[in-house]
Design an enzyme around this catalytic site. Sequence first.
Site, PDB file in Angstrom:
ATOM      1  N   HIS A 175       9.266   0.568  -0.951  1.00  0.00           N
ATOM      2  CA  HIS A 175      10.424   0.389  -1.839  1.00  0.00           C
ATOM      3  C   HIS A 175      10.369  -0.965  -2.541  1.00  0.00           C
ATOM      4  O   HIS A 175      10.661  -1.079  -3.724  1.00  0.00           O
ATOM      5  CB  HIS A 175      11.738   0.437  -1.048  1.00  0.00           C
ATOM      6  CG  HIS A 175      12.000   1.735  -0.354  1.00  0.00           C
ATOM      7  ND1 HIS A 175      11.929   1.884   1.003  1.00  0.00           N
ATOM      8  CD2 HIS A 175      12.349   2.949  -0.846  1.00  0.00           C
ATOM      9  CE1 HIS A 175      12.227   3.115   1.341  1.00  0.00           C
ATOM     10  NE2 HIS A 175      12.482   3.802   0.235  1.00  0.00           N
TER      11      HIS A 175
ATOM     12  N   MET B  25       3.375   4.227   3.822  1.00  0.00           N
ATOM     13  CA  MET B  25       4.670   3.744   4.301  1.00  0.00           C
ATOM     14  C   MET B  25       5.750   4.773   4.004  1.00  0.00           C
ATOM     15  O   MET B  25       5.780   5.356   2.914  1.00  0.00           O
ATOM     16  CB  MET B  25       5.008   2.427   3.639  1.00  0.00           C
ATOM     17  CG  MET B  25       4.086   1.354   4.126  1.00  0.00           C
ATOM     18  SD  MET B  25       4.879  -0.234   4.092  1.00  0.00           S
ATOM     19  CE  MET B  25       3.510  -1.222   4.660  1.00  0.00           C
TER      20      MET B  25
END
Length: 293
Positions: free
Chosen positions: A34, A181
């Site tokens: 992110h 991830m």
Amino acid sequence: MKTVSAVTDLRRERQTLSGTLGLVPTMGALHEGHLSLVRRAKAENDHVGVSIFVNPAQFNPNEDLSKYPHSLERDLQLLDNEGVHLVWTPTPDIVYPPGYQTYISVEEVARPLEGERRPGHFRGVATVVAKLFNAFTPHRAYFGQKDAQQVVVVKRMAADLNFPLEIVVCPTVREPDGLAMSSRNVYLNPQERQTAAVLYRALCAAKHAYDSGERRGDSLRAIMASAIAVEPLAQIDYVSAADPDTLAELQTVERGALLSLAVRIGNTRLIDNFLLTETPNSKLQTPNLRFGL
Ligand code: PAF
């Protein structure tokens, strides 16, 4: 950094931001993946907006929405550290108030792969992303290549509904052993976590074959499947070598392919993909390893 929940507050704060706005839609439980989107948005825009909303509409009844990881305070601290300007943290009632009944259904590209295994998932994604686009009116929106089909669906929806913005797709960020991830990685116990790198190994094996000239879709799928089969804790949900635009399974790779897979490790379902370009032996949009492999 301003953090708001009500739509009226979001609109008011949005109006104070002049110049370009980059939006990073998230469901929270933020990780380096992110943050890489936030950093890219920051580099390319005057302001950055982030949404944190675990969207109930994209979970089907068999998926445990209530178990999705939350870490709001930590997330807000991370975003503040990155210099984000505006964060929207609505509740489900704000996004879907009583009486809500409008949904967006993207058709063909939402059907196979994740769409087949997670009925209603992309209807929920397309709907909430359209609402985010309307609420933030961003100039650019940032998504990770890790959710490859989501990217295809969102691009289709944005083009079909004439959203005046650019969709920017950013490379997958990986752990040192290649595991992509994901907020869901926290569900893995140590043994499962070790096993989880098999998704990356399977993709690497198929890419290696492709780079060596293999163009048969069946062979690329079989290579991924046999790489996963050696791990007793890993259960294949699907392996795919598909057209990157239509997501239809390929017999022969002629103009690139999206290699993707979904694998269950214990109770956790993980997805990953490599996008193969059409150039033979090319260096592909693949691993963006932080620590190199
Ligand atoms: O990728 C995600 O985290 C979600 O699907 C998104 C785009 C934030 C929509 O809820």
